[in-house]
Write a protein that holds these residues in place. Structure first.
Motif, mmCIF file in Angstrom:
data_model
loop_
_atom_site.group_PDB
_atom_site.id
_atom_site.type_symbol
_atom_site.label_atom_id
_atom_site.label_comp_id
_atom_site.label_asym_id
_atom_site.label_seq_id
_atom_site.Cartn_x
_atom_site.Cartn_y
_atom_site.Cartn_z
ATOM 1 N N TRP A 1 0.793 -1.210 0.000
ATOM 2 C CA TRP A 1 0.000 0.000 0.000
ATOM 3 C C TRP A 1 0.827 1.261 0.000
ATOM 4 O O TRP A 1 0.275 2.365 0.055
ATOM 5 N N ASN A 2 2.135 1.139 0.013
ATOM 6 C CA ASN A 2 2.881 2.384 -0.162
ATOM 7 C C ASN A 2 4.130 2.151 -0.983
ATOM 8 O O ASN A 2 4.488 1.026 -1.315
ATOM 9 N N GLY A 3 4.751 3.236 -1.342
ATOM 10 C CA GLY A 3 5.911 3.130 -2.218
ATOM 11 C C GLY A 3 5.518 2.921 -3.670
ATOM 12 O O GLY A 3 6.241 2.312 -4.434
ATOM 13 N N ILE A 4 4.356 3.449 -4.039
ATOM 14 C CA ILE A 4 3.881 3.279 -5.416
ATOM 15 C C ILE A 4 4.217 4.538 -6.186
ATOM 16 O O ILE A 4 3.854 5.645 -5.822
ATOM 17 N N LYS A 5 4.886 4.359 -7.304
ATOM 18 C CA LYS A 5 5.307 5.522 -8.074
ATOM 19 C C LYS A 5 4.095 6.135 -8.772
ATOM 20 O O LYS A 5 3.340 5.430 -9.447
ATOM 21 N N VAL A 6 3.902 7.429 -8.595
ATOM 22 C CA VAL A 6 2.775 8.094 -9.258
ATOM 23 C C VAL A 6 3.189 9.415 -9.874
ATOM 24 O O VAL A 6 4.199 10.000 -9.510
ATOM 25 N N GLU A 7 2.341 9.846 -10.779
ATOM 26 C CA GLU A 7 2.510 11.159 -11.395
ATOM 27 C C GLU A 7 1.219 11.919 -11.200
ATOM 28 O O GLU A 7 0.160 11.313 -11.115
ATOM 29 N N LEU A 8 1.318 13.226 -11.180
ATOM 30 C CA LEU A 8 0.101 14.022 -11.047
ATOM 31 C C LEU A 8 -0.117 14.816 -12.322
ATOM 32 O O LEU A 8 0.798 15.461 -12.812
ATOM 33 N N GLU A 9 -1.333 14.756 -12.827
ATOM 34 C CA GLU A 9 -1.629 15.480 -14.061
ATOM 35 C C GLU A 9 -2.742 16.468 -13.754
ATOM 36 O O GLU A 9 -3.784 16.108 -13.218
ATOM 37 N N LYS A 10 -2.518 17.708 -14.109
ATOM 38 C CA LYS A 10 -3.548 18.706 -13.796
ATOM 39 C C LYS A 10 -4.766 18.498 -14.691
ATOM 40 O O LYS A 10 -4.640 18.108 -15.838
ATOM 41 N N THR A 11 -5.928 18.751 -14.138
ATOM 42 C CA THR A 11 -7.136 18.644 -14.948
ATOM 43 C C THR A 11 -7.762 20.005 -15.200
ATOM 44 O O THR A 11 -8.681 20.129 -15.986
ATOM 45 N N GLY A 12 -7.303 21.003 -14.494
ATOM 46 C CA GLY A 12 -7.906 22.321 -14.654
ATOM 47 C C GLY A 12 -9.159 22.508 -13.825
ATOM 48 O O GLY A 12 -9.688 23.609 -13.727
ATOM 49 N N LYS A 13 -9.655 21.441 -13.236
ATOM 50 C CA LYS A 13 -10.872 21.571 -12.422
ATOM 51 C C LYS A 13 -10.487 21.906 -10.987
ATOM 52 O O LYS A 13 -9.382 21.594 -10.537
ATOM 53 N N THR A 14 -11.410 22.521 -10.276
ATOM 54 C CA THR A 14 -11.187 22.703 -8.839
ATOM 55 C C THR A 14 -12.407 22.187 -8.094
ATOM 56 O O THR A 14 -13.492 22.107 -8.648
ATOM 57 N N ALA A 15 -12.170 21.855 -6.835
ATOM 58 C CA ALA A 15 -13.268 21.357 -6.003
ATOM 59 C C ALA A 15 -13.233 22.088 -4.680
ATOM 60 O O ALA A 15 -12.168 22.484 -4.205
ATOM 61 N N LEU A 16 -14.398 22.267 -4.092
ATOM 62 C CA LEU A 16 -14.448 22.847 -2.753
ATOM 63 C C LEU A 16 -14.353 21.700 -1.764
ATOM 64 O O LEU A 16 -15.129 20.753 -1.845
ATOM 65 N N LEU A 17 -13.416 21.792 -0.845
ATOM 66 C CA LEU A 17 -13.260 20.718 0.125
ATOM 67 C C LEU A 17 -14.021 21.058 1.396
ATOM 68 O O LEU A 17 -14.007 22.205 1.850
ATOM 69 N N ALA A 18 -14.692 20.050 1.940
ATOM 70 C CA ALA A 18 -15.466 20.265 3.163
ATOM 71 C C ALA A 18 -14.538 20.130 4.356
ATOM 72 O O ALA A 18 -14.465 19.098 4.989
#
Lengths: 147, 1000
Positions: free
Chosen positions: B701-718
């Motif tokens: 469950w950890n040590g997983i290689k990831v990349e982040l890709e922007k989507t241009g969207k935003t969300a309001l977090l509660a």
């Protein structure tokens, strides 16, 4: 001036015309024989139908009302009594404390033993409660009854 | 605009430490400035419940009032429905208590269930059981709501085209038994897959089913710490799970295990941990945490070291190397040479000093240290646990701070290898019948196992589940089970300790416990209740005593066959029995600069088994303070580097899976780590189990290689933190000090303020004076009190939209404060402060209520009478602690049957337009006072427990009568560590807080 919340004289028709005069008055059955638990609970506890059946398994079987009672008991249908002494939801009244303080049922419910059909005789508005509380040095702060 | 505070952080002249509640506050972002300073979020919101706007309503009413005649005095007709046959011992209005127990993955608790008129309304800890004596976790409190969940499957059903087609037990049983018999004749394979449970009688039922049908069963839970069992087998030759005594540990080191949150028995761990840090008794432990994901446990660390996700193994091996070297274990030291701290520093940029210091402290506290592993399924989890075992054994901690003798006999699940074998059998088409009970393999298992395909090849898949899970949707038949409050059962959480589960309500729907189903299908004449009773009478009770009856056991809820030996410090494991060759398959020390993903079981949803429980969904996570969804957490530096802000939606991409998640900026996170909580699923959050890696054929469950890709969207977090600004008052709100400072000066950390005069006469409290003491040194932030209060006081759930507007209704909240030296905000200290109504003697709210709906009682409480409140909200405006909650909408309309049955009848359920707040559980005060008056005696100290106090595992909250001589609360309120929040406002609160002491 219209008095809001004063239900004196409210005497609704009940599904079975149970007569307190007959049971509590003439036959002198004490209040707490049927209203079990009034000294242990907030509620006065309308008796469970098996308490009625204690006697009415054999008593007055010819009455159509008793037959109705027995039928409902056998079918597992509860009798839907209409509540006569109803306080608003924001009031929390405890029967237990009042019995423990030595009050008699008639002080608030009137002479029920003489009523064919139960009717409300006292106003049960807040003033009625506070008057007695002040007289007897019982708690009068708001959170005793409103929480 | 009036003068704005340029910087909302105050610099303490002495310590150069700033306090801040959120990154937005620290950064003073424009949105933050716009939002704070406003009492209520704008613009006014139209109620979806009624079709009419408030102003329109008033216009209509004004017109119609003129036309209304005399007011009607007839009130609605109310009916009384008596019992037909009153059960003995039940008096309407009087609660009846039962003892039961609750198992939640690897935690097990003994509970007392309070029932009213035949339905459970509250859970409390069974303080007599030597298991979780002091409290219950947030999840345990919330388990009550699951009983009444409207989504529970009502009837046994066939599954057609992914939907349920209701049937009945007779038809289903006939269908199932026919199939089982047919398969038995042809010699096909029948398999049972269950979750891990410590129930000995369930084992008996499984054995009898297996014998009848030549079946085999596997019990596997992804979140169960299987790696610990395997590591124990490798290290000591026995498959055991240890029990911990944190109260005896002077130095604690952890690699990410959330032992104060949801790992093993967090309630017992919290009690022990707090006891070990009872500064008033002169005790203080030192807790060093190496974590890739800051857990609530890590926020309590004296020294917190962020680790890149997946690198925990290297740190553990390095620590093992250091310990081996310092204790003269040359062979192990040489085999671990490549993990020397200097090598870690050079190859993976991990500061060597942290490991060296930690090793020094551990070795110096030989016999009183405790090393704890990582969260479940960490990278190289088994080896990490072996390294932990090595360190504990070498330093003679076995038997003292961790105990292997208390491990119960049968409480281990199947290994992952066995599970893989089952899936392989399914893929090969060999499994004709599969029964899945208390498990959701399609949701939690690695995608590489391709469980969906495997299930398709099974002739008959029977899902014994309460909800329509991912696995149920792919089954042929769904047999609804029973909630533990409707069912019989038992548990064996520790050696010799057996707890009972008894039903307190008949099954609400047509559910039947899976044990009953298995018994019926095996052709047994008995049901599970009878089997349980028989098993206990013949096997369990005789182990304890020959005179103990079944009824006695039911009344107590537990029996303890090991009572006299429970505190023995026996040693099964030790340095002598440790097998050094268990330290094998050492991974190569290397790391990349890429982003590494860590998946973790969230405190509220755990592995997702109750991911529709609204109390848990609305519970703010103690670390992120987010509700209703999961997010991808990044450190501020990483987010800035990637030009990401809080709320930006990114696509997280690993080699095998991708999901869109909003970004949350989380201090204390390593720059190269991205963290996402498991257990969530649409519509509340994202299913992220498919991210787990399957390298080396074991899930990680950890040590997983990831990349982040922007989507241009935003969300309001509660997010529940960040609605208010601290406004230069940090040191009036929270006091903390170091252990050294405290030892010199017991008042350390407390800000002095002038004696303030009051406009009003001092109130005299003759009789009771209710007060509370909250020890922030004991509070770990677990948030059990929040859920307990919600359950006790009928606090509504408002939903994500309203939480965004700051309208969460929790009467007690845990405020999270970060504190750090100027410029060093990446790894700040974290402080948890439970905040309730302070019941101020000079309450600012009481003086402004136009209808006197809020007022002060003779016994020190600030009372709230809901029927007088007209909803001015002036009181909330005036409250400096912001603890008053307003019912903007009619929340009762959103309670779907049968959830209305969870409401506590002893307290008013508030309607729209009414203010509410913590009342110090006035209903409990009245109940106990009632009892005392009727019994003609005085109240005893500790007799009245508020809901928050009763459930707190760390006993951080104390409540009682300040006027009672020698009461616990009076003694603690006079503590030298005591202070009031915002004391200089002269509100004279009756809640005293005790300073937090950190061992730095």
């Amino acid at each position: 001036m219209v008095k809001l919340g004063d239900n004196t004289g409210y005497a609704p028709k009940q599904p079975i015309p149970f007569s307190h005069k007959l049971h509590a008055g003439d036959n002198q059955i004490p209040c707490q024989y049927c209203h079990v638990g009034v000294d242990k609970s907030k509620h006065a506890v309308v008796p469970a139908m098996n308490i009625c059946m204690n006697c009415h398994q054999v008593v007055k079987l010819d009455s159509p009302y008793i037959q109705k009672l027995r039928d409902m008991y056998a079918n597992g249908q509860p009798l839907e009594w209409i509540k006569v002494h109803d306080l608003p939801d924001h009031v929390r009244f405890t029967h237990e404390r009042h019995i423990a303080a030595g009050l008699d049922c008639t002080q608030c419910h009137g002479d029920v033993g003489s009523m064919e059909r139960v009717s409300q005789v006292k106003t049960l508005q807040m003033g009625f409660c506070i008057d007695c509380h002040r007289e007897k040095n019982a708690p009068t702060h708001c959170e005793s009854c409103h929480y | 605009m009036l003068q704005r505070i340029v910087k909302a952080v105050i610099i303490n002249m002495k310590k150069n430490v700033t306090f801040w509640k959120s990154i937005e506050e620290l950064e003073q972002t424009a949105e933050f400035e716009a939002r704070t300073g406003k009492e209520f979020a704008e613009p006014p919101q139209k109620a979806e419940m009624s079709g009419m706007e408030r102003r329109d309503f008033l216009k209509v009413m004004a017109a119609s009032i003129a036309m209304a005649g005399a007011a009607c005095t007839r009130r609605p007709v109310e009916k009384i429905m008596p019992y037909i046959n009153k059960p003995e011992g039940v008096i309407p209005g009087v609660p009846v208590w039962y003892a039961s127990s609750f198992e939640d993955g690897s935690s097990s608790y003994a509970v007392l269930v309070r029932t009213r008129e035949g339905r459970p309304v509250k859970l409390e800890p069974n303080v007599d059981a030597p298991l979780n004596a002091t409290g219950l976790s947030a999840r345990a409190q919330a388990s009550l709501l699951d009983l009444y969940h409207p989504d529970r499957i009502k009837a046994p059903s066939f599954v057609q085209n992914g939907t349920l087609k209701e049937s009945n037990w007779e038809d289903l049983d006939k269908h199932i038994i026919a199939k089982l018999d047919a398969v038995k004749k042809t010699g096909g394979k029948i398999r049972v897959l269950t979750g891990v449970s410590s129930s000995p009688t369930t084992q008996k039922v499984l054995r009898s089913f297996e014998n009848t049908y030549n079946a085999a069963s596997i019990s596997y839970d992804s979140v169960f710490p299987n790696e610990m069992v395997e590591a124990a087998k490798l290290s000591y030759g026995k498959s055991l799970l240890p029990r911990y005594r944190f109260e005896e540990a002077k130095v604690i080191v952890s690699f990410g295990a959330d032992f104060l949150g949801n790992w093993m028995n967090p309630v017992r761990n919290m009690a022990g941990f707090s006891e070990g840090r009872n500064v008033d008794a002169g005790k203080m432990s030192r807790f060093i945490a190496f974590e890739s994901v800051p857990t609530v446990t890590g926020t309590n660390a004296d020294m917190f070291v962020p680790v890149k996700a997946g690198d925990e193994i290297f740190v553990a091996l390095s620590l093992a190397y250091e310990v081996a070297r310092r204790t003269g274990n040359a062979s192990v030291a040489s085999s671990l040479r490549s993990y020397a701290p200097e090598k870690l520093e050079s190859k993976i940029n991990f500061p060597a000093s942290h490991i060296v210091e930690t090793a020094e402290e551990l070795v110096a506290s030989r016999g009183t240290g405790l090393v704890v592993g990582a969260n479940p399924n960490a990278k190289d989890a088994v080896l990490l646990q072996v390294a932990v075992n090595f360190i504990n054994s070498t330093l003679a901690n076995d038997g003292v701070t961790l105990d292997w003798t208390l491990a119960p006999r049968d409480y281990v699940g199947s290994s992952f290898e066995e599970l893989k074998h089952l899936v392989a059998e399914m893929h090969a088409g060999e499994v004709e019948v599969l029964i899945v009970a208390d498990a959701d393999p399609l949701f939690t298992l690695p995608a590489e196992l391709n469980c969906e395909e495997a299930l398709k090849k099974v002739g008959l898949v029977i899902s014994c589940a309460d909800y329509f899970t991912a696995t149920s949707a792919q089954s042929h038949v769904v047999c609804p089970g029973t909630h533990y409050l409707e069912a019989w059962g038992d548990a064996n959480p520790e050696r010799g300790l057996y707890t009972l589960v008894q039903p307190v309500i008949a099954p609400l729907h047509q559910g039947r416990s899976c044990q009953d189903s298995l018994l019926h299908w095996s052709g047994s004449e008995s049901n599970y209740h009878e089997v349980l009773k028989h098993n206990w009478k013949s096997e369990v009770l005789p182990r304890v005593s020959s005179s103990l009856s079944w009824k006695d056991a039911l009344k107590m809820g537990f029996v303890d066959a090991f009572a006299s030996k429970r505190n023995d410090h026996g040693r099964i494991a030790s340095a002598e029995t440790f097998n050094p060759s268990a330290l094998k398959n050492l991974p190569q020390l290397s790391s990349s600069a890429e982003l590494s993903l860590a998946l973790y079981p969230s405190l509220s949803l755990y592995d997702g088994r109750n991911n529709t429980n609204s109390w848990l969904l609305e519970l703010p996570d103690p670390v992120t303070k987010l509700t209703w969804e999961n997010v991808v957490s990044l450190s501020l530096a990483t987010a800035t580097k990637l030009s990401l802000r809080e709320g930006d939606v990114v696509k997280v991409k690993s080699e095998t899976f991708s999901a869109e998640l909003p970004v949350h900026i989380q201090p204390k996170l390593h720059d190269a780590t991205a963290a996402v909580a498991l257990g969530f699923a649409a519509p509340h959050g994202m299913q992220v189990y498919p991210f787990q890696s399957y390298a080396h054929q074991t899930p990680s469950w950890n040590g997983i290689k990831v990349e982040l890709e922007k989507t241009g969207k935003t969300a309001l977090l509660a997010c529940t933190q960040g609605h208010h600004e601290l406004e230069n008052r940090a040191h009036d709100i929270f006091s903390d000090a170091t252990w050294k400072e405290f030892q010199h000066n017991p008042h350390a950390g407390i800000k002095k303020h002038a004696e303030l005069p009051s406009m009003w006469e001092e109130r005299k409290y003759e009789g009771h004076r209710w007060g509370m003491v909250i020890d922030t040194n004991a509070c770990t932030g677990c948030s059990a009190c929040v859920v307990a209060c919600q359950a006790e006081n009928n606090i509504p759930v408002v939903g994500k939209e309203q939480v965004i507007r700051g309208r969460e209704m929790h009467w007690i909240r845990i405020d999270r404060y970060y504190s750090s030296e100027k410029g060093k905000t990446a790894n700040p200290n974290v402080s948890h402060q439970p905040m309730t109504c302070q019941q101020c003697s000079n309450a600012p709210c009481e003086t402004v209520c136009p209808t006197l709906a809020t007022f002060h009682s003779d016994d020190g409480l600030n009372m709230m009478s809901y029927n007088r409140c007209v909803g001015t909200r002036y009181c909330a405006n005036n409250c400096p602690y912001k603890v008053r909650r307003f019912n903007f909408f009619e929340q009762t309309l959103s309670i779907k049957e049968p959830m209305n049955q969870v409401l506590n009848p002893d307290i008013t359920t508030r309607s729209r337009g009414v203010m509410e707040k913590c009342t110090f559980c006035i209903q409990r005060i009245q109940e106990k006072r009632n009892d005392a008056i009727i019994e003609k005696r005085e109240l005893k100290d500790g007799e009245i427990k508020t809901a928050c106090q009763q459930t707190c595992p760390a006993q951080a909250i104390t409540f009682g009568d300040l006027n009672m001589k020698e009461s616990q609360v009076a003694k603690m309120a006079a503590s030298q560590r005591g202070y009031h929040v915002l004391a200089e406002l002269n509100t004279r609160p009756v809640v005293t807080y005790l300073t937090k002491i950190r061992n730095v």
